[in-house]
Design a protein around this motif. Structure first.
Motif, PDB file in Angstrom:
ATOM      1  N   TRP A 131       3.806  48.972 -48.239  1.00  0.00           N
ATOM      2  CA  TRP A 131       3.984  48.460 -49.759  1.00  0.00           C
ATOM      3  C   TRP A 131       3.918  46.897 -50.031  1.00  0.00           C
ATOM      4  O   TRP A 131       3.387  46.227 -50.736  1.00  0.00           O
ATOM      5  CB  TRP A 131       4.042  49.043 -50.391  1.00  0.00           C
ATOM      6  CG  TRP A 131       3.319  50.726 -50.929  1.00  0.00           C
ATOM      7  CD1 TRP A 131       2.770  51.129 -49.506  1.00  0.00           C
ATOM      8  CD2 TRP A 131       4.001  52.145 -50.686  1.00  0.00           C
ATOM      9  NE1 TRP A 131       2.217  52.473 -49.079  1.00  0.00           N
ATOM     10  CE2 TRP A 131       3.721  52.449 -50.128  1.00  0.00           C
ATOM     11  CE3 TRP A 131       4.767  51.840 -52.323  1.00  0.00           C
ATOM     12  CZ2 TRP A 131       3.598  53.950 -51.260  1.00  0.00           C
ATOM     13  CZ3 TRP A 131       4.764  53.246 -52.418  1.00  0.00           C
ATOM     14  CH2 TRP A 131       4.352  54.622 -52.036  1.00  0.00           C
ATOM     15  N   TYR A 153       7.590  58.067 -54.090  1.00  0.00           N
ATOM     16  CA  TYR A 153       7.500  58.168 -52.478  1.00  0.00           C
ATOM     17  C   TYR A 153       8.633  58.921 -51.904  1.00  0.00           C
ATOM     18  O   TYR A 153       8.980  59.917 -51.717  1.00  0.00           O
ATOM     19  CB  TYR A 153       6.916  56.699 -52.211  1.00  0.00           C
ATOM     20  CG  TYR A 153       6.485  57.522 -50.552  1.00  0.00           C
ATOM     21  CD1 TYR A 153       5.402  57.472 -50.277  1.00  0.00           C
ATOM     22  CD2 TYR A 153       7.632  56.944 -49.572  1.00  0.00           C
ATOM     23  CE1 TYR A 153       5.641  58.016 -49.195  1.00  0.00           C
ATOM     24  CE2 TYR A 153       7.440  56.954 -48.139  1.00  0.00           C
ATOM     25  CZ  TYR A 153       6.218  57.267 -48.088  1.00  0.00           C
ATOM     26  OH  TYR A 153       5.563  58.000 -46.477  1.00  0.00           O
ATOM     27  N   GLY A 209       0.755  44.946 -48.423  1.00  0.00           N
ATOM     28  CA  GLY A 209       0.356  47.057 -49.180  1.00  0.00           C
ATOM     29  C   GLY A 209       0.392  46.141 -50.321  1.00  0.00           C
ATOM     30  O   GLY A 209       0.085  45.229 -51.021  1.00  0.00           O
ATOM     31  N   TRP A 210       0.194  46.694 -51.146  1.00  0.00           N
ATOM     32  CA  TRP A 210      -0.771  47.865 -52.680  1.00  0.00           C
ATOM     33  C   TRP A 210       0.871  46.771 -53.686  1.00  0.00           C
ATOM     34  O   TRP A 210       0.206  45.810 -54.562  1.00  0.00           O
ATOM     35  CB  TRP A 210      -1.067  48.656 -53.102  1.00  0.00           C
ATOM     36  CG  TRP A 210       0.479  49.560 -53.748  1.00  0.00           C
ATOM     37  CD1 TRP A 210       0.790  50.408 -52.952  1.00  0.00           C
ATOM     38  CD2 TRP A 210       1.381  50.523 -54.414  1.00  0.00           C
ATOM     39  NE1 TRP A 210       1.199  51.637 -52.976  1.00  0.00           N
ATOM     40  CE2 TRP A 210       1.540  51.027 -54.262  1.00  0.00           C
ATOM     41  CE3 TRP A 210       0.927  49.360 -55.907  1.00  0.00           C
ATOM     42  CZ2 TRP A 210       2.322  51.893 -55.274  1.00  0.00           C
ATOM     43  CZ3 TRP A 210       1.567  50.142 -56.958  1.00  0.00           C
ATOM     44  CH2 TRP A 210       2.284  51.437 -56.936  1.00  0.00           C
ATOM     45  N   LEU A 211       1.906  46.585 -53.799  1.00  0.00           N
ATOM     46  CA  LEU A 211       2.202  45.861 -54.397  1.00  0.00           C
ATOM     47  C   LEU A 211       2.866  44.783 -53.979  1.00  0.00           C
ATOM     48  O   LEU A 211       2.857  44.366 -54.832  1.00  0.00           O
ATOM     49  CB  LEU A 211       3.734  46.541 -54.302  1.00  0.00           C
ATOM     50  CG  LEU A 211       4.391  48.338 -54.367  1.00  0.00           C
ATOM     51  CD1 LEU A 211       5.890  49.306 -54.305  1.00  0.00           C
ATOM     52  CD2 LEU A 211       4.226  47.860 -56.215  1.00  0.00           C
ATOM     53  N   PHE A 230      -1.634  50.912 -47.862  1.00  0.00           N
ATOM     54  CA  PHE A 230      -0.174  51.940 -48.065  1.00  0.00           C
ATOM     55  C   PHE A 230       0.743  51.603 -46.253  1.00  0.00           C
ATOM     56  O   PHE A 230       1.335  51.983 -46.637  1.00  0.00           O
ATOM     57  CB  PHE A 230      -1.187  53.076 -48.167  1.00  0.00           C
ATOM     58  CG  PHE A 230      -1.973  53.714 -49.232  1.00  0.00           C
ATOM     59  CD1 PHE A 230      -0.565  53.838 -50.793  1.00  0.00           C
ATOM     60  CD2 PHE A 230      -2.678  52.927 -50.032  1.00  0.00           C
ATOM     61  CE1 PHE A 230      -1.230  53.407 -51.899  1.00  0.00           C
ATOM     62  CE2 PHE A 230      -3.568  53.215 -50.994  1.00  0.00           C
ATOM     63  CZ  PHE A 230      -2.416  53.700 -51.855  1.00  0.00           C
ATOM     64  N   ILE A 276       7.235  51.991 -47.613  1.00  0.00           N
ATOM     65  CA  ILE A 276       7.782  51.491 -48.837  1.00  0.00           C
ATOM     66  C   ILE A 276       8.021  49.447 -48.279  1.00  0.00           C
ATOM     67  O   ILE A 276       7.075  49.192 -48.901  1.00  0.00           O
ATOM     68  CB  ILE A 276       8.769  51.844 -49.874  1.00  0.00           C
ATOM     69  CG1 ILE A 276       8.930  53.219 -50.200  1.00  0.00           C
ATOM     70  CG2 ILE A 276       9.614  50.132 -50.246  1.00  0.00           C
ATOM     71  CD1 ILE A 276       7.755  53.419 -50.800  1.00  0.00           C
TER      72      ILE A 276
END
Lengths: 433, 347
Positions: free
Chosen positions: A149, A378, A154-156, A75, A146
């Motif tokens: 991310w 977000y 990050g997760w994306l 994150f 972002i």
């Protein structure tokens, strides 16, 4: 000089040039926004661009870059404050063969652009103090998260989200913040009548708007093609090609759409069409074939004109249509690779999967959609929370008197166009003399 | 259908009586309005307006004579133009009128004094009974539209020779001159002279044909209606400029070109069709389009007094939207028809 050193030098030069082009986009935003707003606010609107970039430079250096690209979790990044590099601190950017200072400068340009987009929603009625506070917080708490991310490991990014140069990371973020701001600030005085019908508040200089648009178009070659951060394989040239094709299609589609929908070949609409197309192709420029770039640019250019009219009719006063141009087009561009990402280019970039039209199934489309929705939620929630607290504490909006007299004189003490607006410079009648 | 209003008008003696009749016209229209009766209704509506105007002109003349102002001209005529001139007014129509007179040269100054005084009274009275002042100042209180026959002819020559956009606009306005009170032959002669003069000047006629192309009909390439984007009428269409005025001007121009002496739009359309100057298919469509424009203008003018030429697109029902779009297509076709004739004139 060995080949490796030569390539290092060439890549570094290319990224330096790209960084200059992207940072130069601030000049484009200054002209575009000042031209699209009124004379009484022109000095403020243009000048705040320098203030904004200065704030972003310091905040991104101290915290933003570390949160975006520093090692951490899915994150946020938690290492690399003040650009301090340790073992593996900035592994997320290790694919780029250039010095860390240049990686920072180039990425700072992106953060600065995202913030510049957000200001569109504040135009002509926000207090100067808001720029200081929100600009700093945006560069530390919103944009980097972002960015991490998608680009910082990050997760994306791990899901395989395709956002080559930031349709979502840069543009959608700025646009969502702009939308939240414009809703919390409320419309400019005189924008809507009592029956909620909108009035036109024309910009004071269409030539500025056009030149601003052209500077941004040129800057986008740094933005997209520069995101290759390498010259060796010449892929930057391909990215520049798709970028330019999309922009051209966006310009033509936008002016034709304006002609069809409202009967006039509106010039600011054409400029916004170019920008919308560029925003849309930003995610897709390295993943799609030239024909798809033309489609993406045309759809973005055309559709965002319609949405700008639609939002205005719904009572949203977005003075320079930041949400349509950067938000709607950002969504279109990000989702577009779910349809048009070609297997050949996916293999070159090594990110995600091929799109629906190439038989890649819905996988990539779902990833892209999740990315857009996640980022939008977000940014919307955090922007709203920050701006709401600011509204209730220091206030967001200047007084009606200040707004009517203009931000140049009320916030800065001097008009951008003194001969036109300052009574002291008006020609005097015989009686007055 | 509107006989009660017309009867009451015959005995109206004051502004209050006349204003009551105007309001009564609205109430009666709401009862009778339907597209299938539109031609008969148009006749009756214009009949009421004419009776109202005649009554006002009569009262203005009486008052001027009573006040012994200036010299009463030996022959004079109060004429109307605009939608009343073309016999297609809605309920709340602007004032568009003027006066022509003849007199011996020595008395001209005194006659002008009489005419101006009478015009001022009549114009004010019309305003008071619900006819707004013309925004373009096409009223008998404007010297341009209240003149001796000799001055009128001089002015007409300047328009004919000038050919500037404003000159063309005045010529188009004057083409609707229709006498209403006084010596009708004066206005009829004035209009006939105008049509003959224009028809004899091919270059001027070609320029006037170009004028028919403006304003453009707000219908996009995909049949989408282009409503007002900004301002208090955002989302609305201007009923006059959405094809109606283009059709009216195109028919005037064709009438001039083919020397058809008609004065009203429907007469022009019929006579042009009979003479073959307007292809029969186009002529039928034009007739239908005029009925649709008139019906919608009339319907919405009974509902609002302010901003009466603007109609919010969303307030039209499905059938009306469809009919209006078709009417706008016809207006565009007619503009193109005129444009082709104009190109032929330059070749």
């Amino acid at each position: 000089m060995g080949e490796k050193t030569l390539m290092f030098g060439l890549d570094a030069l290319w990224v330096m040039l790209a960084a200059v082009l992207v940072i130069g986009m601030q000049a484009g935003f200054a002209l575009l926004e000042a031209g699209s707003t009124r004379m009484k606010n022109s000095g403020h609107v243009a000048g705040k661009q320098i203030l904004s970039f200065a704030l972003a430079s310091l905040a991104f250096w101290a915290f933003g870059f570390a949160i975006t690209f520093g090692a951490g979790n899915g994150f946020i990044g938690t290492e690399g404050w003040f650009l301090q590099e340790g073992e593996g601190t900035f592994d997320s950017l290790s694919w780029a063969n250039v010095p860390l200072a240049l990686k920072f400068l180039f990425q700072l340009g992106f953060a600065g652009v995202s913030l510049a987009i957000a200001w569109g929603g504040f135009a002509e009625r926000a207090k100067l103090s808001v720029y200081f506070v929100f600009g700093t917080i945006f560069t530390i708490v919103i944009y980097p998260v972002i960015g991490h991310w998608v680009w910082g490991g990050g997760w994306l990014g791990q899901m395989g989200m395709q956002d080559f140069a930031g349709s979502t990371v840069v543009h959608l973020q700025g646009a969502i913040a702009a939308l939240v701001a414009t809703v919390l600030l409320g419309p400019r005085i005189g924008k809507f009548n009592k029956d909620k019908t909108p009035n036109v508040i024309p910009g004071h200089n269409q030539v500025y708007t056009v030149i601003g648009g052209l500077i941004l178009w040129i800057g986008w070659f740094g933005f997209n093609a520069g995101s290759t951060m390498a010259v060796g394989d010449g892929f930057f040239g391909y990215v520049a090609l798709t970028t330019n094709l999309a922009a051209a299609a966006g310009a033509i589609a936008a002016i034709l759409t304006a002609k069809v929908l409202v009967g006039k070949a509106d010039i600011p609409a054409m400029v916004n069409g170019v920008l919308a197309a560029l925003v849309a192709i930003t995610a897709a420029c390295a993943f799609v074939e030239p024909w798809a770039a033309v489609i993406i640019g045309a759809v973005a250019g055309s559709f965002t004109f319609w949405t700008s009219v639609y939002f205005e009719r719904k009572g949203i006063d977005d003075p320079i249509y930041a949400f349509s141009v950067h938000g709607i087009a950002g969504i279109i561009g990000t989702i577009s690779t779910g349809f048009f990402a070609s297997p050949r280019l996916v293999e070159i970039t090594g990110v995600g999967k091929a799109g629906l039209v190439y038989g890649g199934g819905f996988d990539q489309l779902i990833v892209q959609t999740v990315g857009v929705v996640g980022a939008a939620i977000y940014v919307a929630v955090v922007s709203f929370a920050i701006l709401y607290v600011m509204k209730k504490t220091i206030g967001l909006r200047v007084t009606a008197e200040q707004e009517i007299s203009g931000l140049d004189i009320s916030e800065h003490g001097a008009y951008g166009y003194p001969e036109q607006l300052d009574p002291a410079y008006q020609p005097k009648t015989a009686a007055q003399r | 259908m509107l006989a009660a209003v017309t009867d009451r008008l015959k005995t109206a003696e004051s502004v209050t009586d006349l204003r009551f009749c105007h309001d009564e016209l609205v109430r009666e229209l709401r009862r009778w309005l339907a597209l299938e009766h539109i031609e008969q209704l148009a006749e009756e509506v214009v009949g009421v307006h004419e009776a109202m105007f005649r009554r006002v002109f009569f009262l203005a003349e009486q008052e001027t004579v009573k006040g012994a102002v200036g010299i009463r001209p030996s022959a004079w005529c109060w004429y109307v133009m605009g939608s009343i001139g073309r016999r297609e007014p809605t309920v709340w129509t602007d004032q568009d009128h003027g006066i022509l007179f003849t007199c011996v040269r020595e008395e001209e100054k005194g006659c002008y004094e009489f005419i101006r005084h009478m015009a001022a009274i009549g114009t004010k009275m019309l305003y008071e009974i619900g006819y707004p002042y013309c925004s373009g100042y096409v009223m008998a209180t404007n010297k341009r539209w209240a003149q001796s026959m000799s001055d009128w002819e001089r002015q007409l020559s300047s328009y004919l020779d000038g050919g500037w956009p404003n000159d063309l606009r005045f010529l188009y306005i004057a083409m609707d001159m229709r006498p209403l009170y006084g010596d009708v032959e004066l206005a009829d002669a004035g209009r006939r002279a105008l049509f003959a003069e224009v028809a004899d000047r091919p270059l001027l006629l070609a320029r006037m044909g170009e004028h028919v192309q403006f304003p453009r009909v707000p219908l996009g390439w995909f049949g989408n209606v282009q409503t007002e984007r900004w301002g208090p009428h955002s989302g609305a269409i201007h009923m006059k400029q959405s094809g109606y005025v283009q059709i009216a001007n195109a028919l005037k121009w064709l009438a001039c070109l083919t020397r058809v002496p008609a004065v009203t739009t429907l007469e022009r359309q019929r006579m042009l069709a009979e003479s073959g100057a307007l292809p029969s298919a186009l002529s039928i469509d034009v007739q239908e389009a005029l009925a649709v424009y008139y019906y919608i203008r009339l319907k919405y003018s009974t509902e609002v007094e302010d901003g009466r030429e603007y109609v919010l697109w969303q307030t039209l029902n499905r059938a009306e939207q469809k009919q209006l779009k078709q009417a706008m297509r016809t207006a565009k076709r007619l503009q193109r028809f005129v444009a082709r004739r104009v190109v032929g004139m330059y070749e």
